[in-house]
Design a protein around this motif. Structure first.
Motif, PDB file in Angstrom:
ATOM      1  N   GLU A 224       0.805  -1.218   0.000  1.00 10.58           N
ATOM      2  CA  GLU A 224       0.000   0.000   0.000  1.00 10.58           C
ATOM      3  C   GLU A 224       0.843   1.275   0.000  1.00 10.58           C
ATOM      4  O   GLU A 224       0.345   2.351   0.337  1.00 10.58           O
ATOM      5  CB  GLU A 224      -0.990   0.038   1.171  1.00 10.58           C
ATOM      6  N   ASP A 225       2.098   1.194  -0.434  1.00 10.27           N
ATOM      7  CA  ASP A 225       2.910   2.395  -0.621  1.00 10.27           C
ATOM      8  C   ASP A 225       2.561   3.059  -1.956  1.00 10.27           C
ATOM      9  O   ASP A 225       2.334   2.390  -2.970  1.00 10.27           O
ATOM     10  CB  ASP A 225       4.400   2.051  -0.625  1.00 10.27           C
ATOM     11  N   VAL A 226       2.526   4.394  -1.966  1.00  6.30           N
ATOM     12  CA  VAL A 226       2.409   5.154  -3.209  1.00  6.30           C
ATOM     13  C   VAL A 226       3.796   5.238  -3.824  1.00  6.30           C
ATOM     14  O   VAL A 226       4.759   5.655  -3.162  1.00  6.30           O
ATOM     15  CB  VAL A 226       1.849   6.563  -2.947  1.00  6.30           C
ATOM     16  N   VAL A 227       3.919   4.821  -5.092  1.00  9.66           N
ATOM     17  CA  VAL A 227       5.235   4.719  -5.712  1.00  9.66           C
ATOM     18  C   VAL A 227       5.208   5.255  -7.137  1.00  9.66           C
ATOM     19  O   VAL A 227       4.144   5.450  -7.728  1.00  9.66           O
ATOM     20  CB  VAL A 227       5.720   3.251  -5.748  1.00  9.66           C
ATOM     21  N   ILE A 228       6.408   5.491  -7.667  1.00  7.95           N
ATOM     22  CA  ILE A 228       6.600   5.796  -9.085  1.00  7.95           C
ATOM     23  C   ILE A 228       7.442   4.661  -9.667  1.00  7.95           C
ATOM     24  O   ILE A 228       8.441   4.238  -9.059  1.00  7.95           O
ATOM     25  CB  ILE A 228       7.309   7.138  -9.280  1.00  7.95           C
ATOM     26  N   ALA A 229       7.027   4.160 -10.821  1.00  8.96           N
ATOM     27  CA  ALA A 229       7.742   3.055 -11.454  1.00  8.96           C
ATOM     28  C   ALA A 229       7.991   3.374 -12.916  1.00  8.96           C
ATOM     29  O   ALA A 229       7.364   4.262 -13.497  1.00  8.96           O
ATOM     30  CB  ALA A 229       6.951   1.758 -11.318  1.00  8.96           C
ATOM     31  N   GLU A 230       8.933   2.619 -13.504  1.00 10.20           N
ATOM     32  CA  GLU A 230       9.181   2.720 -14.937  1.00 10.20           C
ATOM     33  C   GLU A 230       9.058   1.337 -15.555  1.00 10.20           C
ATOM     34  O   GLU A 230       9.421   0.329 -14.933  1.00 10.20           O
ATOM     35  CB  GLU A 230      10.570   3.304 -15.206  1.00 10.20           C
ATOM     36  N   PRO A 231       8.527   1.259 -16.772  1.00 11.72           N
ATOM     37  CA  PRO A 231       8.350  -0.048 -17.414  1.00 11.72           C
ATOM     38  C   PRO A 231       9.686  -0.735 -17.668  1.00 11.72           C
ATOM     39  O   PRO A 231      10.693  -0.088 -17.944  1.00 11.72           O
ATOM     40  CB  PRO A 231       7.655   0.282 -18.729  1.00 11.72           C
ATOM     41  N   LEU A 232       9.685  -2.057 -17.567  1.00 11.51           N
ATOM     42  CA  LEU A 232      10.833  -2.879 -17.930  1.00 11.51           C
ATOM     43  C   LEU A 232      10.566  -3.518 -19.280  1.00 11.51           C
ATOM     44  O   LEU A 232       9.416  -3.813 -19.618  1.00 11.51           O
ATOM     45  CB  LEU A 232      11.069  -3.965 -16.875  1.00 11.51           C
ATOM     46  N   PRO A 233      11.588  -3.761 -20.066  1.00 10.99           N
ATOM     47  CA  PRO A 233      11.359  -4.359 -21.386  1.00 10.99           C
ATOM     48  C   PRO A 233      10.909  -5.811 -21.282  1.00 10.99           C
ATOM     49  O   PRO A 233      11.501  -6.598 -20.552  1.00 10.99           O
ATOM     50  CB  PRO A 233      12.733  -4.245 -22.051  1.00 10.99           C
TER      51      PRO A 233
END
Length: 771
Positions: A224-233
């Motif tokens: 339940e943490d608010v996070v920022i992510a980036e896509p992985l190939p």
């Protein structure tokens, strides 16, 4: 320059050239087209159309110029056309030739699909099929935003080609991390999938899929943490993997809610070092060359939680009428054209307000310091001196650059209490009474003008010092609020009239009437509720005001206001003046809030340019690109409104998440074939009652009467109908709510069970409650 009133004769400005490519030529030439032919010509064009393209296409000469201008203005006023830059138009239902779009997914061939970031048309936003990227460039990922050149393929369908990427590649996803349950070994010889640490639930309601977070890519994020992510190939079908690159805080902490909106919408929240340094070097303005207003008892009236005070007011009797002064912080003195502060302010466009924080347009040293009209402190200002008669009609005005000293800072509550006789202010005798007397005259003039005065309750989210939600209640609205509104509107009108009269560039605040499609839908909905409107083409703001007056005090008052509000075009900034439909004004600009709106700063610079030398005035380069600036600040305003609304919805969902199973009162605000939308009376939150939770029956949706009816049982849900609902599900990450009707013929447990079953069958119905 003592007492300069900014009234020196102006010099004419160069008119920007119109360089848009001409639209396809119609068959007939040599005569002024009728309105329908002109509308079809503009609707069929591949991009924006101006008078030059129309004249060339129809073979028009100078003798047709005035009639063509009047026809374009009339089409814009009725909502058939909308402004699209400097002296250009497009059909109200058409997309521009280039727009900012966001990738939402892929088609069966794997090519990206997008939708416009800003959509003010009727019905759902169009689908944009994006061309694959050129070789050597990474493919567009879900969530990525680009400026795309658009070509219409058919109704609701466009082809898009990337002109410029606006988001970093790879795109970032903002959402909530959900940790995976303990790993269970697969049976027999079933191959084991790569270890999955959890899922990322996107905060963007338009995102249709979750993301897999592989083991080792969580950055230590907890459930339940608010996070920022980036896509992985990863190629192939199924959910895509992503890597967490930043943790923003736990979703249970109310202060993390605004961070969701800030990062989801890409709102700039950090100033450059150069801009901060410029703000820190700011000092008070000298009195030389300014009109001295320090002995005038100007006062500020704002909300109790306001931190910056950028407008002050004063009134005194003037014969049978009143002399008013509206003084505004002289932001242009500190934010010079081309400076780092100016670049940051234009990039932001406006301040954004959340329950726990403000993302300001200007650094705090200015917004809460030298540009804040604090009591007892000398401040530079631009002022409007306004004279009105006893009936509230403006008789004359003048603008000046001055120095002032606020006599007091009152809250709306304190000002209202003072006029009600419940509180002393320590101000000169009669000042508060004169302010309110002038307000009543202005309010009477507004009523005669026939403006659209929507009274849709705003929700106030109050937090304690630890960031926990204390209450969510409707925001009170007093005459003290209306007083400030009327004074500000009068000053804004005077600014627009002054610049128009002097033929100076002006960034108008324009508001087109509802489009024919929206007006028709509004007319049908109001007819179901028993209210009549005139036919298409004859609608005026006073007609909607009459309906609001008829509904006032009744059970349908809020629903009528919401119905009218949803039908309105979006106000925007443009150098092409088409008037303001809602306020029933032929010319209107924003002058009164340069601390928090860049458009107001542009108006200040033009006014200053009438009576002073540069560098305070508007540069010729900015005047030439005023249409571009108007489009940009209109976009940032829409971004701020959306971010603020989504944040309130998430706060409400977070507050309601602890009240699952409780019953609430509300009313039906929308019906569709898949269910009914219900708005709660106290919080104003809207959620979905899925049709699958209703009693067993054959349910039919009647779009004409706006009802959902059971064919056999006779049960009916219609607009405005009061209902009692049970809260079944609240999803704070998206702000989504799921309700079930409390039906005396159905057990409460059965209602809730059916609601959850229907939600699971539709993929948790995320985002379906959107109005």
């Amino acid at each position: 320059m003592e007492g300069r009133d900014l009234s020196d004769p102006p010099s004419p400005d160069p008119v920007p050239t119109d360089t848009a490519p001409p639209a396809a030529l119609p068959a007939a030439k040599g005569a002024l087209p009728d309105r329908e032919t002109l509308r079809r010509f503009i609707a069929g064009a591949s991009g924006r159309v101006g008078k030059r393209e129309i004249a060339r296409a129809f073979g028009l000469g100078p003798e047709h110029k005035a009639a063509l201008r009047d026809m374009l203005r009339a089409l814009a006023l009725e909502g058939t056309l909308v402004p699209a830059g400097a002296r250009r138009f497009r059909a109200s239902a058409a997309m521009p030739e280039a727009a900012v779009v966001q990738v939402t997914g892929t088609d069966p061939d794997g090519d990206p699909i997008a939708r416009p970031v800003a959509w003010d048309g009727d019905g759902p936003p169009p689908v944009i099929f994006m061309h694959p990227e050129q070789k050597g460039r990474p493919a567009l990922a879900p969530g990525e935003r680009v400026v795309a050149r658009l070509k219409r393929l058919g109704p609701g369908r466009y082809e898009g080609r990337t002109l410029r990427r606006l988001t970093d590649a790879p795109a970032r996803i903002v959402g909530v991390f959900r940790s995976a349950p303990p790993d269970v070994p697969p049976p027999g010889d079933v191959p084991r999938r790569p270890a999955e640490a959890g899922r990322l639930i996107p905060a963007d309601r338009r995102a249709k899929a979750e993301w897999i977070i592989p083991a080792g890519e969580t950055l230590g994020a907890e459930d339940e943490d608010v996070v920022i992510a980036e896509p992985l190939p990863l190629a192939g079908p199924g959910l895509k993997p992503a890597r967490i690159i930043e943790r923003l805080g736990p979703m249970g902490d109310a202060r993390s809610v605004s961070l969701l909106a800030i990062h989801t919408h890409g709102i700039p929240d950090a100033f450059s070092a150069e801009a901060l340094a410029e703000a820190e070097r700011a000092r008070g303005v000298p009195a030389e060359g300014r009109e001295d207003l320090r002995e005038v008892p100007l006062i500020t009236i704002d909300g109790a939680d306001a931190r910056d005070f950028d407008d002050a007011v004063y009134a005194e009797p003037d014969g049978d009428g009143f002399r008013l002064i509206v003084a505004i912080a002289d932001v242009a003195h500190y934010v010079r054209p081309g400076s780092a502060l100016d670049r940051e302010a234009q990039r932001r466009g406006n301040s954004v307000y959340f329950p726990d924080r403000v993302v300001p347009m200007l650094p705090e040293a200015l917004s809460n310091g030298w540009c804040s009209l604090r009591p007892g402190e000398d401040r530079g200002c631009l002022f409007a001196e306004l004279h009105i008669d006893a009936h509230g009609a403006k008789t004359r005005h003048r603008f000046g650059r001055g120095i002032m000293r606020s006599a007091a800072r009152l809250t709306y509550d304190e000002a209202q209490a003072a006029i009600d006789g419940a509180q002393e202010t320590g101000l000169p005798d009669g000042l508060i009474g004169t302010l309110f007397a002038a307000f009543r005259a202005l309010a009477a003039a507004r009523a005669r003008r026939g403006t659209l005065d929507l009274d849709v309750p705003e929700r106030t989210v109050r937090l304690d010092p630890q960031g926990r939600i204390v209450t969510i209640d409707p925001r009170p609205r007093f005459d003290s609020h209306r007083l400030i509104e009327e004074f500000m509107v009068l000053a804004n009108v005077a600014a627009a009239e002054e610049l128009e009269r002097r033929r100076r560039p002006c960034l108008y605040r324009v508001h087109a009437p509802p489009s024919p499609e929206r007006a028709g839908a509004m007319r049908d909905s109001l007819s179901v509720m028993g209210f009549a409107l005139p036919p298409a083409g004859a609608l005026q703001a006073r007609d909607l005001g009459r309906v609001l007056a008829q509904a006032a005090g009744g059970d349908s008052a809020t629903l009528v206001s919401e119905t009218i509000l949803r039908a309105q075009s979006q106000a925007e900034y443009s150098p092409d003046n088409i008037g303001h439909f809602g306020l029933a004004l032929p010319a209107y600009a924003h002058f009164t809030s340069p601390i928090r709106r860049y458009a107001d700063l542009m108006v200040h610079r033009t006014l200053i340019g009438l009576g002073t030398l540069p560098p305070d005035g508007m540069p010729a380069g900015d005047a030439a690109r005023l249409a571009e600036i108007g489009e940009q600040v209109s976009a940032t305003e829409r971004r701020a409104v959306l971010a603020e609304r989504e944040t309130t919805e998430r706060y409400v969902a977070l507050w309601l998440a602890e009240r699952i199973g409780m019953e609430f009162y509300g009313h039906v605000t929308g019906v569709a074939r898949f269910g009914a939308f219900v708005t709660l009376t106290r919080t104003g939150a809207t959620g979905l009652v899925p049709v699958s939770t209703l009693p067993d029956d054959v349910w039919t949706h009647d779009d004409t009467t706006q009802t959902l009816r059971g064919r056999h049982g006779g049960m009916r849900l219609s607009l405005g109908q009061p209902v009692t609902i049970r809260l079944v599900e609240a999803t704070p990450v998206t702000g989504g709510l799921l309700f079930a009707l409390v039906d005396p013929d159905m057990g409460a447990d059965r209602v809730a069970d059916r609601a959850r079953t229907g939600a699971a069958r539709r993929g948790r119905t995320r985002g379906m409650h959107r109005r």
